[in-house]
Write a protein that holds these residues in place. Structure first.
Motif, PDB file in Angstrom:
ATOM      1  N   ARG A 136       0.673  -1.601  -0.010  1.00  0.00           N
ATOM      2  CA  ARG A 136      -0.086   0.284   0.131  1.00  0.00           C
ATOM      3  C   ARG A 136       0.640   1.392   0.524  1.00  0.00           C
ATOM      4  NH1 ARG A 136      -3.119  -3.782   1.896  1.00  0.00           N
ATOM      5  NH2 ARG A 136      -5.476  -3.823   2.314  1.00  0.00           N
ATOM      6  N   LEU A 137       1.815   1.155   0.809  1.00  0.00           N
ATOM      7  CA  LEU A 137       2.939   1.739   0.298  1.00  0.00           C
ATOM      8  C   LEU A 137       3.346   2.920  -0.561  1.00  0.00           C
ATOM      9  CD1 LEU A 137       4.308   2.095   4.392  1.00  0.00           C
ATOM     10  CD2 LEU A 137       3.423   3.331   3.720  1.00  0.00           C
ATOM     11  N   GLU A 138       4.088   1.210  -1.290  1.00  0.00           N
ATOM     12  CA  GLU A 138       4.697   1.979  -2.193  1.00  0.00           C
ATOM     13  C   GLU A 138       3.442   2.212  -3.757  1.00  0.00           C
ATOM     14  OE1 GLU A 138       6.448  -2.160  -3.727  1.00  0.00           O
ATOM     15  OE2 GLU A 138       7.987  -1.654  -2.409  1.00  0.00           O
ATOM     16  N   GLN A 139       2.580   1.730  -3.766  1.00  0.00           N
ATOM     17  CA  GLN A 139       1.184   2.510  -4.920  1.00  0.00           C
ATOM     18  C   GLN A 139       1.624   4.009  -4.246  1.00  0.00           C
ATOM     19  OE1 GLN A 139      -1.820  -0.141  -3.569  1.00  0.00           O
ATOM     20  NE2 GLN A 139      -1.263  -1.765  -5.009  1.00  0.00           N
ATOM     21  N   THR A 140       0.993   4.225  -2.900  1.00  0.00           N
ATOM     22  CA  THR A 140       1.405   5.548  -2.665  1.00  0.00           C
ATOM     23  C   THR A 140       1.732   6.404  -2.802  1.00  0.00           C
ATOM     24  OG1 THR A 140      -1.114   5.262  -0.478  1.00  0.00           O
ATOM     25  CG2 THR A 140       0.347   6.600  -0.639  1.00  0.00           C
ATOM     26  N   LEU A 141       3.201   6.228  -2.525  1.00  0.00           N
ATOM     27  CA  LEU A 141       4.854   6.398  -3.044  1.00  0.00           C
ATOM     28  C   LEU A 141       4.873   6.411  -4.723  1.00  0.00           C
ATOM     29  CD1 LEU A 141       6.879   5.309  -0.789  1.00  0.00           C
ATOM     30  CD2 LEU A 141       6.904   7.449  -1.553  1.00  0.00           C
ATOM     31  N   GLU A 142       4.158   5.675  -6.066  1.00  0.00           N
ATOM     32  CA  GLU A 142       4.883   5.758  -6.875  1.00  0.00           C
ATOM     33  C   GLU A 142       3.284   6.925  -7.146  1.00  0.00           C
ATOM     34  OE1 GLU A 142       5.828   5.076 -10.770  1.00  0.00           O
ATOM     35  OE2 GLU A 142       6.571   3.563  -8.930  1.00  0.00           O
ATOM     36  N   LEU A 143       2.360   6.720  -6.889  1.00  0.00           N
ATOM     37  CA  LEU A 143       1.545   7.968  -7.482  1.00  0.00           C
ATOM     38  C   LEU A 143       1.992   9.634  -6.807  1.00  0.00           C
ATOM     39  CD1 LEU A 143      -1.920   8.526  -8.196  1.00  0.00           C
ATOM     40  CD2 LEU A 143      -2.337   9.002  -5.882  1.00  0.00           C
ATOM     41  N   GLY A 144       2.340   9.233  -5.680  1.00  0.00           N
ATOM     42  CA  GLY A 144       3.047  10.770  -5.636  1.00  0.00           C
ATOM     43  C   GLY A 144       4.485  10.904  -6.406  1.00  0.00           C
ATOM     44  N   LYS A 145       5.301   9.554  -7.045  1.00  0.00           N
ATOM     45  CA  LYS A 145       5.616  10.661  -8.069  1.00  0.00           C
ATOM     46  C   LYS A 145       5.441  11.019  -9.124  1.00  0.00           C
ATOM     47  CE  LYS A 145       9.256   7.638  -9.218  1.00  0.00           C
ATOM     48  NZ  LYS A 145       9.803   6.329  -9.626  1.00  0.00           N
ATOM     49  N   GLN A 146       3.898  10.152  -9.624  1.00  0.00           N
ATOM     50  CA  GLN A 146       3.090   9.972 -10.668  1.00  0.00           C
ATOM     51  C   GLN A 146       2.644  12.031 -11.169  1.00  0.00           C
ATOM     52  OE1 GLN A 146       0.064   7.445 -10.947  1.00  0.00           O
ATOM     53  NE2 GLN A 146       2.053   5.893 -11.336  1.00  0.00           N
ATOM     54  N   GLU A 147       2.421  12.472  -9.980  1.00  0.00           N
ATOM     55  CA  GLU A 147       1.610  13.733  -9.686  1.00  0.00           C
ATOM     56  C   GLU A 147       2.532  14.632  -9.648  1.00  0.00           C
ATOM     57  OE1 GLU A 147      -1.572  14.580  -9.844  1.00  0.00           O
ATOM     58  OE2 GLU A 147      -1.983  12.292 -10.758  1.00  0.00           O
ATOM     59  N   ARG A 148       3.753  14.772  -9.502  1.00  0.00           N
ATOM     60  CA  ARG A 148       4.873  15.565  -8.920  1.00  0.00           C
ATOM     61  C   ARG A 148       5.305  15.797  -7.927  1.00  0.00           C
ATOM     62  NH1 ARG A 148       5.506  18.041 -15.271  1.00  0.00           N
ATOM     63  NH2 ARG A 148       5.981  16.761 -15.954  1.00  0.00           N
ATOM     64  N   GLU A 149       4.778  14.900  -6.557  1.00  0.00           N
ATOM     65  CA  GLU A 149       4.468  15.303  -5.067  1.00  0.00           C
ATOM     66  C   GLU A 149       5.806  14.988  -4.912  1.00  0.00           C
ATOM     67  OE1 GLU A 149       1.410  14.914  -2.756  1.00  0.00           O
ATOM     68  OE2 GLU A 149       1.188  13.360  -3.974  1.00  0.00           O
ATOM     69  N   PHE A 150       6.518  13.589  -5.105  1.00  0.00           N
ATOM     70  CA  PHE A 150       7.957  13.597  -5.240  1.00  0.00           C
ATOM     71  C   PHE A 150       8.750  13.182  -5.808  1.00  0.00           C
ATOM     72  CE2 PHE A 150       4.749  10.911  -2.736  1.00  0.00           C
ATOM     73  CZ  PHE A 150       4.582  11.632  -1.506  1.00  0.00           C
ATOM     74  N   TYR A 151      10.275  13.218  -6.147  1.00  0.00           N
ATOM     75  CA  TYR A 151      11.085  13.913  -6.835  1.00  0.00           C
ATOM     76  C   TYR A 151      11.177  11.978  -7.988  1.00  0.00           C
ATOM     77  CZ  TYR A 151      14.659  10.789  -4.153  1.00  0.00           C
ATOM     78  OH  TYR A 151      15.211   9.645  -3.263  1.00  0.00           O
ATOM     79  N   ALA A 152      11.137  12.645  -8.933  1.00  0.00           N
ATOM     80  CA  ALA A 152      11.272  11.290  -9.726  1.00  0.00           C
ATOM     81  C   ALA A 152      12.133  10.290 -10.157  1.00  0.00           C
ATOM     82  CB  ALA A 152      11.456  12.212 -11.833  1.00  0.00           C
ATOM     83  N   GLN A 153      13.088  10.225  -9.658  1.00  0.00           N
ATOM     84  CA  GLN A 153      14.001   9.082  -9.240  1.00  0.00           C
ATOM     85  C   GLN A 153      13.491   8.433  -7.732  1.00  0.00           C
ATOM     86  OE1 GLN A 153      15.667  12.310 -10.604  1.00  0.00           O
ATOM     87  NE2 GLN A 153      15.528  11.470 -11.947  1.00  0.00           N
ATOM     88  N   LEU A 154      12.444   8.702  -6.960  1.00  0.00           N
ATOM     89  CA  LEU A 154      12.570   7.831  -5.635  1.00  0.00           C
ATOM     90  C   LEU A 154      12.303   6.562  -5.857  1.00  0.00           C
ATOM     91  CD1 LEU A 154      12.113   8.011  -2.521  1.00  0.00           C
ATOM     92  CD2 LEU A 154       9.508   8.487  -3.148  1.00  0.00           C
ATOM     93  N   ASP A 155      12.675   5.826  -4.970  1.00  0.00           N
ATOM     94  CA  ASP A 155      12.919   4.528  -4.779  1.00  0.00           C
ATOM     95  C   ASP A 155      12.253   4.194  -4.148  1.00  0.00           C
ATOM     96  OD1 ASP A 155      13.005   1.650  -4.149  1.00  0.00           O
ATOM     97  OD2 ASP A 155      14.968   1.477  -4.535  1.00  0.00           O
ATOM     98  N   VAL A 156      10.460   3.612  -4.412  1.00  0.00           N
ATOM     99  CA  VAL A 156       8.999   3.504  -3.591  1.00  0.00           C
ATOM    100  C   VAL A 156       9.748   2.566  -2.985  1.00  0.00           C
ATOM    101  CG1 VAL A 156       7.913   4.664  -5.250  1.00  0.00           C
ATOM    102  CG2 VAL A 156       8.036   2.331  -5.257  1.00  0.00           C
ATOM    103  N   GLU A 157      10.102   1.188  -3.310  1.00  0.00           N
ATOM    104  CA  GLU A 157      10.400   0.701  -2.730  1.00  0.00           C
ATOM    105  C   GLU A 157      11.484   0.263  -1.410  1.00  0.00           C
ATOM    106  OE1 GLU A 157      12.475  -4.352  -1.983  1.00  0.00           O
ATOM    107  OE2 GLU A 157      12.100  -2.869  -3.754  1.00  0.00           O
TER     108      GLU A 157
END
Length: 201
Positions: A136-157
């Motif tokens: 669930r955390l990884e899915q949320t983090l991936e969504l944040g990357k797509q929405e450009r909330e989090f930096y593009a190279q973020l390792d979601v795992e």
């Protein structure tokens, strides 16, 4: 804990037993909790416990099932309705901390099960819980990357593991201090640091 009725229905008896184990785990090493101690805490005989559970492992399995269902239900509820991925993560973080504050015996039980060499049903439930939580955390983090909330190279795992590790660290600190009183403020401060680590740059 209030003395339990000797004539509780089976489901209630199992629920009261789960509660007793969690309460005891907040006071002592979970690996040292015996069925005799559980029965004494509930003001019943061991025989009455064994009418509902085959052995201590069966009790622990019920405890871990209770924890998994309730924690994940709270996590899902915390994430729902949030307008941003960051808000969902923050709500989840503080919800988890609140759960720990209400049930301080839970993390002790989780750590204890993970340290067991045997691959018990209870241990399987713990590993499944952690896997579902991380997903669930990884899915949320991936969504944040797509929405450009989090930096593009973020390792979601890695970011998901860091999220969980932060909570585990706060738990260990509270155990060492012997108090949950300051865990909420420490959690708020810890999440600010986590946020700065994952936000878009």
């Amino acid at each position: 804990m209030q003395p339990a009725s000797k004539y509780l229905p089976a489901d209630e008896r199992r629920a009261v037993t789960v509660e007793a184990v969690i309460e005891l785990a907040a006071q002592q090493n979970p690996s040292e909790i015996t069925t005799a101690a559980i029965a004494k805490h509930m003001s019943v005989t061991q025989g009455s416990l064994f009418r509902h559970f085959a052995n201590k492992d069966a009790i622990l399995e019920s405890v871990m099932s209770w924890v998994a269902k309730r924690l994940m239900a709270r996590v899902d509820k915390a994430m729902q309705g949030q307008t941003t991925a960051l808000a969902a993560l923050q709500a989840t973080f503080m919800t988890h901390i609140q759960f720990i504050s209400e049930h301080p015996g839970v993390p002790r039980l989780l750590f204890s099960e993970l340290q067991r060499k045997e691959n018990t049903a209870a241990k399987k439930l713990v590993t499944t819980l952690l896997s579902q939580y991380q997903q669930r955390l990884e899915q949320t983090l991936e969504l944040g990357k797509q929405e450009r909330e989090f930096y593009a190279q973020l390792d979601v795992e890695a970011a998901a593991l860091l999220f969980i590790g932060n909570i585990q660290g706060l738990v260990v600190q509270s155990i060492l201090l012997g108090s949950n009183r300051t865990i909420k403020q420490a959690a708020a401060d810890s999440f600010v640091l986590y946020q700065r680590a994952i936000e878009a740059r």
